[in-house]
Design an enzyme around this catalytic site. Structure first.
Site, short mmCIF file in Angstrom:
data_model
loop_
_atom_site.label_atom_id
_atom_site.label_comp_id
_atom_site.label_asym_id
_atom_site.label_seq_id
_atom_site.Cartn_x
_atom_site.Cartn_y
_atom_site.Cartn_z
N TYR A 199 -77.90 -49.25 -37.05
CA TYR A 199 -77.59 -48.83 -38.41
C TYR A 199 -77.40 -50.04 -39.32
O TYR A 199 -76.72 -51.01 -38.94
CB TYR A 199 -76.33 -47.96 -38.44
CG TYR A 199 -76.06 -47.39 -39.82
CD1 TYR A 199 -76.70 -46.23 -40.24
CD2 TYR A 199 -75.20 -48.03 -40.71
CE1 TYR A 199 -76.48 -45.71 -41.51
CE2 TYR A 199 -74.98 -47.52 -41.98
CZ TYR A 199 -75.62 -46.36 -42.37
OH TYR A 199 -75.41 -45.86 -43.63
N ASN A 282 -69.54 -48.04 -43.64
CA ASN A 282 -68.28 -47.72 -44.32
C ASN A 282 -67.43 -46.79 -43.45
O ASN A 282 -67.71 -46.56 -42.28
CB ASN A 282 -68.56 -47.10 -45.70
CG ASN A 282 -69.35 -45.80 -45.60
OD1 ASN A 282 -69.44 -45.17 -44.55
ND2 ASN A 282 -69.93 -45.38 -46.72
N SER A 307 -64.69 -56.35 -44.28
CA SER A 307 -64.94 -57.74 -43.91
C SER A 307 -63.74 -58.62 -44.23
O SER A 307 -62.97 -58.35 -45.16
CB SER A 307 -66.18 -58.26 -44.65
OG SER A 307 -66.52 -59.55 -44.21
N GLN A 329 -66.94 -63.77 -48.83
CA GLN A 329 -66.50 -62.55 -48.16
C GLN A 329 -65.91 -61.55 -49.14
O GLN A 329 -66.08 -60.34 -48.98
CB GLN A 329 -65.46 -62.89 -47.08
CG GLN A 329 -66.05 -63.58 -45.87
CD GLN A 329 -67.22 -62.81 -45.28
OE1 GLN A 329 -67.08 -61.67 -44.87
NE2 GLN A 329 -68.39 -63.44 -45.24
N HIS A 332 -68.14 -58.83 -50.68
CA HIS A 332 -68.65 -57.75 -49.84
C HIS A 332 -68.14 -56.39 -50.29
O HIS A 332 -68.88 -55.41 -50.31
CB HIS A 332 -68.22 -57.96 -48.38
CG HIS A 332 -69.21 -58.71 -47.56
ND1 HIS A 332 -70.47 -58.25 -47.29
CD2 HIS A 332 -69.12 -59.91 -46.93
CE1 HIS A 332 -71.11 -59.12 -46.54
NE2 HIS A 332 -70.32 -60.14 -46.30
N GLU A 405 -61.92 -61.54 -38.38
CA GLU A 405 -63.34 -61.36 -38.10
C GLU A 405 -64.05 -62.72 -38.09
O GLU A 405 -64.78 -63.05 -37.16
CB GLU A 405 -63.96 -60.44 -39.15
CG GLU A 405 -65.46 -60.25 -39.00
CD GLU A 405 -66.06 -59.50 -40.16
OE1 GLU A 405 -67.21 -59.04 -40.03
OE2 GLU A 405 -65.40 -59.37 -41.22
N HIS A 406 -63.87 -63.47 -39.16
CA HIS A 406 -64.45 -64.81 -39.28
C HIS A 406 -63.32 -65.82 -39.38
O HIS A 406 -62.42 -65.67 -40.21
CB HIS A 406 -65.32 -64.93 -40.54
CG HIS A 406 -66.35 -63.86 -40.68
ND1 HIS A 406 -66.20 -62.79 -41.54
CD2 HIS A 406 -67.55 -63.70 -40.07
CE1 HIS A 406 -67.27 -62.02 -41.46
NE2 HIS A 406 -68.10 -62.55 -40.58
N ASP A 439 -73.77 -65.34 -41.37
CA ASP A 439 -74.22 -64.09 -41.98
C ASP A 439 -75.74 -64.02 -42.02
O ASP A 439 -76.33 -62.94 -41.84
CB ASP A 439 -73.70 -63.99 -43.42
CG ASP A 439 -72.29 -63.41 -43.49
OD1 ASP A 439 -71.82 -62.89 -42.47
OD2 ASP A 439 -71.68 -63.49 -44.56
N GLU A 494 -52.37 -41.65 0.20
CA GLU A 494 -52.50 -40.97 -1.09
C GLU A 494 -52.56 -39.45 -0.94
O GLU A 494 -52.61 -38.73 -1.95
CB GLU A 494 -53.75 -41.47 -1.82
CG GLU A 494 -53.65 -42.94 -2.22
CD GLU A 494 -54.84 -43.41 -3.03
OE1 GLU A 494 -55.82 -42.63 -3.15
OE2 GLU A 494 -54.80 -44.54 -3.54
N HIS A 499 -60.86 -37.32 1.96
CA HIS A 499 -61.33 -38.71 1.94
C HIS A 499 -61.18 -39.34 3.32
O HIS A 499 -62.08 -40.04 3.81
CB HIS A 499 -60.53 -39.52 0.92
CG HIS A 499 -60.91 -39.29 -0.51
ND1 HIS A 499 -60.77 -38.07 -1.12
CD2 HIS A 499 -61.41 -40.13 -1.46
CE1 HIS A 499 -61.17 -38.16 -2.38
NE2 HIS A 499 -61.56 -39.40 -2.61
#
Length: 518
Positions: A199, A282, A307, A329, A332, A405-406, A439, A494, A499
């Site tokens: 996307y 978004n 961002s 930034q 954005h 983020e950055h 970027d 257990e 088992h």
């Protein structure tokens, strides 16, 4: 800040981010309230920030969110100066309940009605006209590429090549493995998923770079089929899909685009259902990705928020360059967050750090005044903040608490400082390593974790499209007995008798008892 409601209407397309503007821009409050009913609010800093009584640039600061832009704008704005003690762990984004409810309903409708439901949503949001196909053919993508001027074509080619090279380097580092186990061998194989849904947002700005970052990375991982979705694509966006090797392109966006990828709404037209969905978006896109995981059983890369950039710097930094990186930034989104954390490498301590921030804020004001995107960047700067620290150790603590983020390191001995950082999405070391180069495809991916999630995850990479599948084989029954006996014992500890009995089927027969002589 905005001079006409026409611009407001344009920005309201990204409605998930605009409720917070009502406190920042009073003259638009009524217009926003008319449109904001039922829209998700943007996430705020999880810990209330204690602001100092003055801004580092000399303007007035107020403890109430959003008021700094109003009170300090006449003289100087910059970003508000806050106390480092205000910055604690827990700066995380939450999914808005209304956006989640809409996304869940959208996913159910698309799952039940397929392409017809997608067409209804696309017409509602002005993406497609009645009867218009959502699909863009490979020939149309190629034609869009060929329609660009030579400079733009070469630029897309170079960017895609660099992203591909970095992604292939990552892929080469992830290999099949094999080791010994009692009685045999065990290991793992690394294989890509079959279909990736990529996307790319298409609202305020066209983002061909996001097409390249997602689709090229999927291809480098070895994904067989790549589907790109982006609303109202410009020729450059379609061209980016072409150079990225996309197989299919859907000119739709929002929650219904994610739903179509997750459910295979266009499978009747040859577009396969995605195994993994990736890419930024978004609040509606993010909510839809969350719903897709639980309701459609597809994988996602991450749940990304607004961002953000954090510049960790000292008195040796270039204030003009730092301010430019912060504004890169801030433009954005109105809820993007530019942050500066300053310390002093030499003498002067916190006072000197405040002076550094003052110089950065002065440069930021000057650049913001002539920035074409200042209508978006101005409220983003009001949402950002600056921290003056007594020491490098304190600056590192603040940065790691935010887990940005950055993260840009712009100071003396920048590599040594970078080696001490723990939590970030992407790290940019030294003044020349501008975040904006990341970027626009210098190599590493620009789809990165936001809102503190870098504490537990990383950015988009080939691993998001790969499956690590383990296997085991036992050839020597006798050599495996110690492991079989342990399995029997643990199963009974257990309380799982089935088992235990299944494991006992693999035991060697007990040797016959020796007869005793009379």
């Amino acid at each position: 800040v905005w001079t006409s409601l026409t611009q407001t209407a344009r920005l309201l397309r990204d409605a998930s981010r605009f409720v917070t503007l009502a406190t920042t821009i009073p003259r638009l409050t009524r217009a926003l309230r008319r449109h904001a009913q039922g829209l998700p609010q943007a996430a705020k800093f999880a810990v209330p920030l204690k602001r100092v009584e003055r801004s580092a640039s000399g303007g007035c600061t107020d403890a109430r969110p959003g008021t700094h832009a109003q009170k300090g704008r006449a003289a100087s704005m910059g970003v508000p100066l806050v106390e480092s003690a205000s910055i604690q762990l827990g700066d995380s984004e939450t999914l808005d309940t209304k956006a989640m409810a809409f996304a869940e309903e959208c996913l159910k409708k698309v799952k039940a009605e397929g392409a017809a439901a997608v067409a209804t949503y696309a017409a509602r949001f002005g993406e497609l006209k009645e009867g218009e196909s959502a699909m863009v053919s490979k020939d149309e993508m190629k034609a869009a590429y060929e329609s660009l001027d030579e400079g733009d074509r070469l630029c897309l080619d170079r960017v895609a090549a660099r992203v591909k090279h970095f992604a292939e380097t990552q892929r080469a580092a992830i290999r099949d493995a094999e080791t010994d186990i009692p009685g045999g061998k065990a290991g793992h194989t690394v294989r890509p998923v079959e279909v990736a849904g990529c996307y790319a947002p298409g609202g305020r700005y066209p983002l061909p770079s996001s097409v390249i970052m997602t689709a090229v990375t999927a291809r480098a991982a070895g994904v067989q089929s790549v589907v790109v979705a982006s609303p109202k694509p410009l020729p450059v966006t379609l061209a980016a899909a072409h150079v990225s090797g996309a197989d299919h392109f859907l000119r739709i966006g929002g929650a219904h685009a994610i739903a179509s990828l997750a459910t295979g709404a266009f499978s009747g037209e040859g577009v396969p259902r995605a195994d993994v969905i990736c890419g930024p978006g978004n609040a509606w896109v993010t909510a839809a990705k969350a719903c897709a995981v639980t309701h459609a059983r597809v994988g996602i890369d991450m749940l990304a928020g607004p961002s953000e950039v954090l510049v960790l710097c000292d008195e040796t930094c270039d204030p003009d360059m730092v301010a430019a990186d912060m504004l890169a930034q801030a433009e954005h989104d109105v809820v993007a967050r530019p942050i500066v954390v300053a310390f002093t490498s030499g003498q002067g301590g916190k006072k000197k750090a405040e002076q550094t921030i003052g110089s950065i804020n002065k440069a930021l004001d000057a650049q913001l005044a002539v920035l074409p995107t200042k209508a978006v960047a101005t409220p983003a700067c009001a949402r950002g903040f600056a921290v003056a620290c007594d020491s490098l150790e304190e600056a590192i603590r603040v940065s790691d608490a935010v887990a940005p983020e950055h993260l840009e390191i712009v100071c003396k001995d920048y590599q040594a400082v970078a080696d001490r950082m723990e939590h970030y999405g992407g790290l940019f070391i030294g003044g020349l390593a501008a975040e904006v180069l990341g970027d626009y495809g210098i190599g590493p991916n620009h789809t990165l974790p936001t809102s503190g999630t870098a504490r537990y995850t990383g950015g988009l990479c080939v691993m998001d499209f790969l499956r690590i599948r383990t296997w085991m084989r036992i050839d020597d029954k006798a050599a495996s007995q110690v492991a079989v006996e342990d399995a029997v014992r643990l199963a009974r500890i257990e309380g799982l008798e089935g088992h235990a009995r299944a494991a006992e089927k693999r035991l060697l027969p007990a040797p016959p008892a020796k007869k005793q002589r009379v």
